[in-house]
Every structure is written in C-alpha cells, then in structure tokens.
Design an enzyme around this catalytic site. Structure first.
Site, PDB file in Angstrom:
ATOM      1  N   ASP A 142      -2.710  -3.156  10.995  1.00  0.00           N
ATOM      2  CA  ASP A 142      -2.357  -2.669   9.878  1.00  0.00           C
ATOM      3  C   ASP A 142      -1.786  -3.850   8.972  1.00  0.00           C
ATOM      4  O   ASP A 142      -1.157  -4.803   9.046  1.00  0.00           O
ATOM      5  CB  ASP A 142      -0.855  -2.269  10.334  1.00  0.00           C
ATOM      6  CG  ASP A 142      -0.096  -1.502   9.119  1.00  0.00           C
ATOM      7  OD1 ASP A 142      -0.520  -1.500   7.884  1.00  0.00           O
ATOM      8  OD2 ASP A 142       1.059  -1.039   9.352  1.00  0.00           O
ATOM      9  N   ILE A 143      -2.511  -3.928   7.772  1.00  0.00           N
ATOM     10  CA  ILE A 143      -2.252  -4.937   6.806  1.00  0.00           C
ATOM     11  C   ILE A 143      -1.013  -5.231   6.202  1.00  0.00           C
ATOM     12  O   ILE A 143      -0.568  -6.345   5.880  1.00  0.00           O
ATOM     13  CB  ILE A 143      -3.282  -4.758   5.801  1.00  0.00           C
ATOM     14  CG1 ILE A 143      -3.676  -6.057   4.863  1.00  0.00           C
ATOM     15  CG2 ILE A 143      -3.076  -3.669   4.567  1.00  0.00           C
ATOM     16  CD1 ILE A 143      -5.032  -5.958   3.960  1.00  0.00           C
ATOM     17  N   ASN A 148      -6.265   2.938  -6.645  1.00  0.00           N
ATOM     18  CA  ASN A 148      -7.024   3.648  -7.624  1.00  0.00           C
ATOM     19  C   ASN A 148      -6.636   3.329  -8.986  1.00  0.00           C
ATOM     20  O   ASN A 148      -5.863   2.448  -8.985  1.00  0.00           O
ATOM     21  CB  ASN A 148      -6.965   5.257  -7.395  1.00  0.00           C
ATOM     22  CG  ASN A 148      -5.351   5.798  -7.603  1.00  0.00           C
ATOM     23  OD1 ASN A 148      -4.827   5.632  -8.860  1.00  0.00           O
ATOM     24  ND2 ASN A 148      -4.649   6.135  -6.404  1.00  0.00           N
ATOM     25  N   GLY A 151      -3.867   6.498   2.298  1.00  0.00           N
ATOM     26  CA  GLY A 151      -4.599   5.393   2.913  1.00  0.00           C
ATOM     27  C   GLY A 151      -3.729   4.206   2.993  1.00  0.00           C
ATOM     28  O   GLY A 151      -2.624   4.040   3.035  1.00  0.00           O
ATOM     29  N   VAL A 152      -4.372   2.993   2.905  1.00  0.00           N
ATOM     30  CA  VAL A 152      -3.777   1.845   2.849  1.00  0.00           C
ATOM     31  C   VAL A 152      -3.039   1.593   1.744  1.00  0.00           C
ATOM     32  O   VAL A 152      -1.973   1.116   1.710  1.00  0.00           O
ATOM     33  CB  VAL A 152      -4.918   0.586   2.839  1.00  0.00           C
ATOM     34  CG1 VAL A 152      -5.854   0.565   1.491  1.00  0.00           C
ATOM     35  CG2 VAL A 152      -4.179  -0.903   3.375  1.00  0.00           C
ATOM     36  N   ASP A 153      -3.434   2.331   0.489  1.00  0.00           N
ATOM     37  CA  ASP A 153      -2.527   2.187  -0.689  1.00  0.00           C
ATOM     38  C   ASP A 153      -1.164   2.895  -0.448  1.00  0.00           C
ATOM     39  O   ASP A 153      -0.034   2.257  -0.455  1.00  0.00           O
ATOM     40  CB  ASP A 153      -3.181   3.260  -1.923  1.00  0.00           C
ATOM     41  CG  ASP A 153      -2.477   3.100  -3.184  1.00  0.00           C
ATOM     42  OD1 ASP A 153      -1.821   2.050  -3.321  1.00  0.00           O
ATOM     43  OD2 ASP A 153      -3.121   3.573  -3.952  1.00  0.00           O
ATOM     44  N   THR A 170     -13.927   1.952   1.821  1.00  0.00           N
ATOM     45  CA  THR A 170     -14.399   2.703   3.082  1.00  0.00           C
ATOM     46  C   THR A 170     -13.808   3.948   3.649  1.00  0.00           C
ATOM     47  O   THR A 170     -14.039   4.456   4.831  1.00  0.00           O
ATOM     48  CB  THR A 170     -14.779   1.678   4.151  1.00  0.00           C
ATOM     49  OG1 THR A 170     -13.430   1.197   4.680  1.00  0.00           O
ATOM     50  CG2 THR A 170     -15.712   0.585   3.779  1.00  0.00           C
ATOM     51  N   GLY A 171     -12.720   4.232   3.137  1.00  0.00           N
ATOM     52  CA  GLY A 171     -11.804   5.448   3.605  1.00  0.00           C
ATOM     53  C   GLY A 171     -11.978   6.849   2.521  1.00  0.00           C
ATOM     54  O   GLY A 171     -13.370   7.192   2.772  1.00  0.00           O
ATOM     55  N   TYR A 220     -12.653   6.691  -0.314  1.00  0.00           N
ATOM     56  CA  TYR A 220     -14.082   6.664  -1.326  1.00  0.00           C
ATOM     57  C   TYR A 220     -15.175   6.613  -0.741  1.00  0.00           C
ATOM     58  O   TYR A 220     -16.229   6.520  -1.294  1.00  0.00           O
ATOM     59  CB  TYR A 220     -13.599   5.505  -1.957  1.00  0.00           C
ATOM     60  CG  TYR A 220     -12.477   5.393  -3.015  1.00  0.00           C
ATOM     61  CD1 TYR A 220     -12.007   6.724  -3.519  1.00  0.00           C
ATOM     62  CD2 TYR A 220     -12.272   4.263  -4.109  1.00  0.00           C
ATOM     63  CE1 TYR A 220     -11.027   6.782  -4.287  1.00  0.00           C
ATOM     64  CE2 TYR A 220     -11.561   4.569  -5.193  1.00  0.00           C
ATOM     65  CZ  TYR A 220     -10.941   5.622  -5.259  1.00  0.00           C
ATOM     66  OH  TYR A 220      -9.935   5.702  -6.141  1.00  0.00           O
TER      67      TYR A 220
HETATM   68  N1  AR6 Z   1      -4.146  -1.399   7.047  1.00  0.00           N
HETATM   69  C1  AR6 Z   1      -5.266  -1.700   6.877  1.00  0.00           C
HETATM   70  N2  AR6 Z   1      -6.429  -0.860   6.691  1.00  0.00           N
HETATM   71  C2  AR6 Z   1      -6.037   0.290   6.595  1.00  0.00           C
HETATM   72  C3  AR6 Z   1      -4.629   0.833   6.543  1.00  0.00           C
HETATM   73  C4  AR6 Z   1      -3.738  -0.087   6.935  1.00  0.00           C
HETATM   74  N3  AR6 Z   1      -2.441   0.096   6.941  1.00  0.00           N
HETATM   75  N4  AR6 Z   1      -4.324   2.140   6.381  1.00  0.00           N
HETATM   76  C5  AR6 Z   1      -5.964   2.210   6.100  1.00  0.00           C
HETATM   77  N5  AR6 Z   1      -6.814   1.358   6.337  1.00  0.00           N
HETATM   78  P1  AR6 Z   1      -8.791   3.945   1.892  1.00  0.00           P
HETATM   79  P2  AR6 Z   1     -10.381   3.537  -0.376  1.00  0.00           P
HETATM   80  C6  AR6 Z   1      -8.341   1.441   6.043  1.00  0.00           C
HETATM   81  O1  AR6 Z   1      -8.782   5.390   2.240  1.00  0.00           O
HETATM   82  O2  AR6 Z   1     -11.436   4.379   0.682  1.00  0.00           O
HETATM   83  C7  AR6 Z   1      -6.096   5.780  -1.769  1.00  0.00           C
HETATM   84  O3  AR6 Z   1      -5.843   7.231  -1.956  1.00  0.00           O
HETATM   85  C8  AR6 Z   1      -9.004   2.743   6.300  1.00  0.00           C
HETATM   86  O4  AR6 Z   1      -9.237   2.946   7.437  1.00  0.00           O
HETATM   87  O5  AR6 Z   1      -7.287   3.255   1.991  1.00  0.00           O
HETATM   88  O6  AR6 Z   1     -10.496   2.255  -1.364  1.00  0.00           O
HETATM   89  C9  AR6 Z   1      -6.070   5.113  -3.147  1.00  0.00           C
HETATM   90  O7  AR6 Z   1      -4.984   5.482  -3.910  1.00  0.00           O
HETATM   91  C10 AR6 Z   1     -10.187   2.164   5.375  1.00  0.00           C
HETATM   92  O8  AR6 Z   1     -11.162   1.446   6.327  1.00  0.00           O
HETATM   93  O9  AR6 Z   1      -9.008   3.205   0.545  1.00  0.00           O
HETATM   94  C11 AR6 Z   1      -7.461   5.591  -3.725  1.00  0.00           C
HETATM   95  O10 AR6 Z   1      -7.375   6.902  -4.521  1.00  0.00           O
HETATM   96  C12 AR6 Z   1      -9.847   0.970   4.534  1.00  0.00           C
HETATM   97  O11 AR6 Z   1      -8.634   0.933   4.696  1.00  0.00           O
HETATM   98  C13 AR6 Z   1      -8.410   5.836  -2.551  1.00  0.00           C
HETATM   99  O12 AR6 Z   1      -7.291   5.903  -1.486  1.00  0.00           O
HETATM  100  C14 AR6 Z   1      -9.735   1.708   2.938  1.00  0.00           C
HETATM  101  O13 AR6 Z   1      -9.464   3.137   3.085  1.00  0.00           O
HETATM  102  C15 AR6 Z   1      -9.092   4.578  -2.294  1.00  0.00           C
HETATM  103  O14 AR6 Z   1     -10.148   4.688  -1.294  1.00  0.00           O
END
Ligand code: AR6
Length: 173
Positions: free
Chosen positions: A13-14, A27, A35-37, A121-122, A124
């Site tokens: 977890d970052i 975004n 997600g991570v955001d 990669t989540g 998006y």
């Molecule tokens: N620590 C590390 N990696 C994580 C964590 C964490 N706590 N949580 C998720 N991931 P995503 P995107 C991974 O969907 O694809 C948001 O709603 C996850 O498994 O977070 O760039 C924004 O507001 C994946 O491998 O980001 C945007 O609307 C990676 O982080 C949209 O999602 C990215 O997944 C951005 O989508």
C-alpha cells in the site's frame, strides 16, 4: 550506484511509505476518486483536497505537487494517466509523460526518494505488461538524467503486477 540499484519494488500500500513524495494516479479534476487516489486522500486527511482544489485541475500526462499532510510521505505528486482506448490514441506517450513529469517535479524540488503506483492500470484499464514496460523505461531514462533522485520505489498492489515488474527488471542488464 547503478541505475538498477536505485529502483526498488514493493508489493503493498503506497500510503504507508515514508518517502519524500508518493505519486497519485489522479483524475483531471484532482478532487479525489477511487482506487489509489481514494486511499491517498483518505490517509492524508481533508486538507489534501483543499490544497488540490486550488490547483484548477491537471491535464492528462501532466503532474502537480502538494504537501502530504497526515501521510508519512512529505509530498504527493498528482499525475493523470490516460484512459486505455485500445492503445492507438496516444496512450503510451501520455503514460510516459506521467512518469517523466513526476520525476521532473521530484528533481526540481530536491527529492531523494519517490514512490509510484502502477498509473492507469486500475480503473483506467491500461494493460499491466505494457504499462509496466513504459514505467520502467521512463524511470530509467530519468534516473540517468537526475542524479539527485537516489531511490524510486514501485509500489505494486497485488502479486501479479509485482511479478511483472520483477521479470522486466531482472531482464535488464
Ligand atoms: N497502493 C498502491 N497501489 C494501489 C493502491 C494502494 N493503496 N490502491 C490501488 N492501487 P487506480 P488509474 C493500484 O484505479 O487506473 C481513480 O478513481 C491498483 O491496483 O487507482 O490510474 C482516480 O480518481 C492499480 O494497479 O488508478 C481516477 O478517476 C493502480 O493502483 C482513476 O481512478 C492504479 O489503479 C484513475 O485510474
């Protein structure tokens, strides 16, 4: 130290990382999301979205700096990855720009340590293998140009993505 030795992989977890900056896969509103955001905003507390609201958004491929508030990390670099639309709509260039522009902010601010999630990669939908290759290539290019950055940590959520990064890195000389 070789460039490869300045790269570290962690599965986890970052939001837990004690580094100069963690990168957020945001975004273009910069006002939070899932997600991570969502995890970063939750851990940082409400002051983060207040600072983000003053930035007026961020175009895809660019990056913006804020403080880290309640996070162990001192700063957050918010970058906006491309939404995957098949790969021929500029996605690779935009994803590479996310890594380059985030690294440039770290270098410009004298940060020695920076951690990246797997941007795009989540939600998006960017394919993991292609995204990992771009992330590693771009970071290596930047590390060669930015000696003040001592460590880049890729924080991968889940074994699958961790294994993809491990394979790519172990095949580098
Ligand atoms: N620590 C590390 N990696 C994580 C964590 C964490 N706590 N949580 C998720 N991931 P995503 P995107 C991974 O969907 O694809 C948001 O709603 C996850 O498994 O977070 O760039 C924004 O507001 C994946 O491998 O980001 C945007 O609307 C990676 O982080 C949209 O999602 C990215 O997944 C951005 O989508």
């Amino acid at each position: 130290m070789s460039v490869k030795e300045r790269i570290e992989l962690i599965e986890g977890d970052i939001t837990k990382l004690d580094v100069d900056a963690i990168v957020n896969a945001a975004n273009s509103s910069l006002l939070g999301g899932g997600g991570v955001d969502g995890a970063i905003h939750y851990a940082a507390g409400p002051q983060l979205v207040e600072e983000c609201a003053k930035l007026g958004g961020c175009p895809t491929g660019e990056a913006r700096l804020t403080k880290g508030y309640r996070l162990p990390a001192r700063h957050v670099i918010h970058t906006v990855g491309p939404i995957w639309r098949g790969g021929s709509n500029g996605e690779p260039e935009k994803l590479a720009n996310c890594y380059r522009n985030s690294m440039q902010i770290a270098a410009d601010n004298g940060f020695a340590t920076i951690a990246f999630p797997a941007i795009s990669t989540g939600v998006y939908g960017y394919p993991l293998q292609e995204a990992a290759q771009i992330a590693i290539n771009q970071v290596i290019e930047c590390l060669n140009e930015m000696p003040s950055i001592k460590k880049v940590i890729f924080v991968l959520f889940g074994r699958k993505n961790f294994d993809i990064y491990t394979d790519i890195l172990s095949n580098l000389k």
